[in-house]
Design an enzyme around this catalytic site. Sequence first.
Site, PDB file in Angstrom:
ATOM      1  N   LYS A 152      74.538  27.075  43.885  1.00 10.94           N
ATOM      2  CA  LYS A 152      74.062  28.193  43.684  1.00 10.94           C
ATOM      3  C   LYS A 152      74.208  29.355  44.576  1.00 10.94           C
ATOM      4  CE  LYS A 152      70.253  30.529  44.396  1.00 10.94           C
ATOM      5  NZ  LYS A 152      71.149  31.903  43.935  1.00 10.94           N
ATOM      6  N   GLY A 205      71.203  30.461  54.866  1.00 10.96           N
ATOM      7  CA  GLY A 205      70.561  31.932  54.368  1.00 10.96           C
ATOM      8  C   GLY A 205      69.622  32.069  55.495  1.00 10.96           C
ATOM      9  N   SER A 206      68.370  32.911  55.327  1.00  8.94           N
ATOM     10  CA  SER A 206      67.705  33.485  56.295  1.00  8.94           C
ATOM     11  C   SER A 206      66.649  32.612  56.839  1.00  8.94           C
ATOM     12  CB  SER A 206      66.799  34.795  55.683  1.00  8.94           C
ATOM     13  OG  SER A 206      66.108  34.423  54.630  1.00  8.94           O
ATOM     14  N   THR A 207      66.208  32.572  57.881  1.00 16.83           N
ATOM     15  CA  THR A 207      65.131  31.822  58.606  1.00 16.83           C
ATOM     16  C   THR A 207      64.064  31.704  57.791  1.00 16.83           C
ATOM     17  OG1 THR A 207      66.198  32.014  60.634  1.00 16.83           O
ATOM     18  CG2 THR A 207      63.831  31.221  60.540  1.00 16.83           C
ATOM     19  N   GLY A 210      64.789  29.709  54.830  1.00 13.12           N
ATOM     20  CA  GLY A 210      65.009  28.231  55.222  1.00 13.12           C
ATOM     21  C   GLY A 210      63.663  27.681  55.443  1.00 13.12           C
ATOM     22  N   GLU A 227      71.350  26.221  57.828  1.00  9.52           N
ATOM     23  CA  GLU A 227      72.106  27.195  58.636  1.00  9.52           C
ATOM     24  C   GLU A 227      71.519  28.386  58.489  1.00  9.52           C
ATOM     25  OE1 GLU A 227      74.446  26.217  60.457  1.00  9.52           O
ATOM     26  OE2 GLU A 227      75.524  24.341  59.594  1.00  9.52           O
ATOM     27  N   CYS A 261      76.011  35.850  60.360  1.00  8.54           N
ATOM     28  CA  CYS A 261      74.929  35.410  61.025  1.00  8.54           C
ATOM     29  C   CYS A 261      75.216  34.879  62.512  1.00  8.54           C
ATOM     30  CB  CYS A 261      74.747  33.733  60.347  1.00  8.54           C
ATOM     31  SG  CYS A 261      76.228  33.045  60.219  1.00  8.54           S
ATOM     32  N   GLU A 353      66.934  39.968  63.657  1.00  6.52           N
ATOM     33  CA  GLU A 353      68.353  39.756  63.014  1.00  6.52           C
ATOM     34  C   GLU A 353      68.365  41.037  62.179  1.00  6.52           C
ATOM     35  OE1 GLU A 353      69.495  36.805  59.838  1.00  6.52           O
ATOM     36  OE2 GLU A 353      71.373  36.580  61.064  1.00  6.52           O
TER      37      GLU A 353
HETATM   38  P1  NAD Z   1      68.580  34.578  51.588  1.00 12.02           P
HETATM   39  O1  NAD Z   1      67.941  33.576  52.629  1.00 12.02           O
HETATM   40  O2  NAD Z   1      67.545  35.789  51.143  1.00 12.02           O
HETATM   41  O3  NAD Z   1      69.206  33.757  50.627  1.00 12.02           O
HETATM   42  C1  NAD Z   1      70.096  32.764  50.657  1.00 12.02           C
HETATM   43  C2  NAD Z   1      70.114  31.962  49.389  1.00 12.02           C
HETATM   44  O4  NAD Z   1      68.867  31.335  49.119  1.00 12.02           O
HETATM   45  C3  NAD Z   1      70.703  32.768  48.350  1.00 12.02           C
HETATM   46  O5  NAD Z   1      71.476  32.042  47.441  1.00 12.02           O
HETATM   47  C4  NAD Z   1      69.129  32.999  47.397  1.00 12.02           C
HETATM   48  O6  NAD Z   1      69.046  33.266  46.146  1.00 12.02           O
HETATM   49  C5  NAD Z   1      68.353  31.697  47.840  1.00 12.02           C
HETATM   50  N1  NAD Z   1      66.768  31.571  47.812  1.00 12.02           N
HETATM   51  C6  NAD Z   1      66.056  32.699  47.974  1.00 12.02           C
HETATM   52  N2  NAD Z   1      64.880  32.270  47.938  1.00 12.02           N
HETATM   53  C7  NAD Z   1      64.784  30.967  47.680  1.00 12.02           C
HETATM   54  C8  NAD Z   1      64.031  29.866  47.802  1.00 12.02           C
HETATM   55  N3  NAD Z   1      62.502  30.206  47.509  1.00 12.02           N
HETATM   56  N4  NAD Z   1      64.346  28.675  47.343  1.00 12.02           N
HETATM   57  C9  NAD Z   1      65.520  28.381  47.437  1.00 12.02           C
HETATM   58  N5  NAD Z   1      66.688  29.276  47.557  1.00 12.02           N
HETATM   59  C10 NAD Z   1      66.346  30.738  47.707  1.00 12.02           C
HETATM   60  O7  NAD Z   1      69.848  35.112  52.762  1.00 12.02           O
HETATM   61  P2  NAD Z   1      70.942  36.208  52.174  1.00 12.02           P
HETATM   62  O8  NAD Z   1      70.291  37.469  52.304  1.00 12.02           O
HETATM   63  O9  NAD Z   1      71.390  35.810  51.057  1.00 12.02           O
HETATM   64  O10 NAD Z   1      71.726  36.035  53.466  1.00 12.02           O
HETATM   65  C11 NAD Z   1      71.666  36.644  54.615  1.00 12.02           C
HETATM   66  C12 NAD Z   1      70.946  35.592  55.823  1.00 12.02           C
HETATM   67  O11 NAD Z   1      71.972  34.562  55.711  1.00 12.02           O
HETATM   68  C13 NAD Z   1      71.039  35.957  57.071  1.00 12.02           C
HETATM   69  O12 NAD Z   1      69.603  35.434  57.771  1.00 12.02           O
HETATM   70  C14 NAD Z   1      72.258  35.162  57.755  1.00 12.02           C
HETATM   71  O13 NAD Z   1      71.870  34.888  59.221  1.00 12.02           O
HETATM   72  C15 NAD Z   1      72.262  33.947  56.892  1.00 12.02           C
HETATM   73  N6  NAD Z   1      73.294  33.206  57.215  1.00 12.02           N
HETATM   74  C16 NAD Z   1      73.290  32.213  58.028  1.00 12.02           C
HETATM   75  C17 NAD Z   1      74.684  31.447  58.351  1.00 12.02           C
HETATM   76  C18 NAD Z   1      74.646  30.081  59.206  1.00 12.02           C
HETATM   77  O14 NAD Z   1      75.696  29.509  59.085  1.00 12.02           O
HETATM   78  N7  NAD Z   1      73.594  29.971  59.951  1.00 12.02           N
HETATM   79  C19 NAD Z   1      75.871  32.006  57.650  1.00 12.02           C
HETATM   80  C20 NAD Z   1      75.722  33.123  56.872  1.00 12.02           C
HETATM   81  C21 NAD Z   1      74.580  33.892  56.530  1.00 12.02           C
END
Ligand code: NAD
Length: 451
Positions: A152, A205-207, A210, A227, A261, A353
């Site tokens: 996804k 994605g975001s904490t 997560g 992550e 990130c 962040e």
């Molecule tokens: P996000 O957490 O908003 O979304 C990430 C993914 O999760 C997207 O595909 C989103 O559609 C999905 N999502 C959203 N709500 C969900 C839910 N309730 N259940 C399941 N999935 C859901 O993050 P973003 O804004 O797309 O990306 C930015 C964030 O990602 C930043 O915090 C960044 O630090 C982090 N990031 C971490 C790493 C790492 O390897 N640690 C790498 C890249 C980005």
Amino acid sequence: MLTVLNPATEELLAELERAGVGETDAAVARAKAAFPAWRAVAPADRARLLRRLATLVEEHAEELARIESQNVGKPITGARGEVAMVAEVFHFYAGAVDKYHGETIPVAGGVDLTFREPLGVVAAIVPWNFPLNIASWKVAPALACGNTVVLKPAELTPLSALRLAELGLDAGLPEGVLNVLVGKGSVVGQRLVEHPDVAKVGFTGSTEVGRTVMEGAAQTIKRVTLELGGKSANVVFADADLERAAAAAPYAVFDNAGQDCCARSRILVERSAYDVFLEKLTAATAGVRVGDPQDERTEMGPLISADHRDRVASYVDGTPIAFRGDVPEGDRGFWYPCTLVEATNDDRVAREEVFGPVAAVIPFADEDEAIRLANDTPFGLSGSVWTRDGARALRVARALETGVISVNSNSSVRVATPFGGFKQSGFGRELGMQALEGYTEVKNVFVSTEA
Ligand code: NAD
């Protein structure tokens, strides 16, 4: 309908149908149906298919880089590097397929064998900042271990994942082995997390999200790899090669417009070198070329969206600004300038962040204070230490509570080495051979040798 935009021009790139719960269930069912045959494919044949996919990514590298550059607004040169890594990731895990296996353990009364079994259906949920790259970090090891995948992508950046799925079919992956769903995180993502037939969620994605994923996964005791966000420190001692450290520091924050990130967005500088370093850092930051992502010379593009730009700006309001760069003229695109702020580690800009081109420059008195400040954050993903003192470099690297640390360098990610976070930056490791642990279960078989 989902509209997909180019953040540099605000042009429409695509209009896509959003998947809902029904489509998600259907994709999981396809992946589940494909699993028994895929896990039974002989390792060498599975490796051959992954190698073919790697080769197709190489053959379509320019097309994929253009898709990524236009959809994320990232400079084309950076996008080419990311696509090259995607191919390398598939090659690496193709090579790992028949080299990752269990052990034979001598025990009393018999022999004990361990097997690394695939988990089943893996959901890979990825963000918008490095869409194809981060997808490959999950898809390649998951498939290598014999799992099937539902990927996804983020809603803002679904295009490269869709192309990857097509290339997967062209490579000969059987129907249902790699599925892509475009849709909302709160609908498709949430359903994948809760679905009883999904064995594992690999999430980046975001904490904040997560946390939701971890909670949702608890219902079915699903395996998760998280992550998450970061707030990494770039620790510069006075005895470092200040010229090199200052020349490199802007790219450790402003690459991908700070939407990284691993961004080393807290630049900690030993007080005795603070003024001279800040001067060099400012000069280097002023040299970052911001503009059209399709221009080969561009080093930084726009942010992903207007909403995100507003959020980034909110961190800078009211903070003393040491430097603010330029952005292209015109009223199109979600631009935000390279910005250096002088801060303390307690300021919001240093605690949260920002995920934009904003670096907080913070002085420290000595090694102890550098370690204390660097660790004074809920995150622990990445970081750097710059010094000419080898013993200090290793001492500080060992003392920092972070998953990845570089000495006299700002690099974080290499295909063959493990990547992942401490603390609220998540758990589990991607890349390297370690990633395979996250896509397998250990089975222990005891064979009695009693007469
Ligand atoms: P996000 O957490 O908003 O979304 C990430 C993914 O999760 C997207 O595909 C989103 O559609 C999905 N999502 C959203 N709500 C969900 C839910 N309730 N259940 C399941 N999935 C859901 O993050 P973003 O804004 O797309 O990306 C930015 C964030 O990602 C930043 O915090 C960044 O630090 C982090 N990031 C971490 C790493 C790492 O390897 N640690 C790498 C890249 C980005």
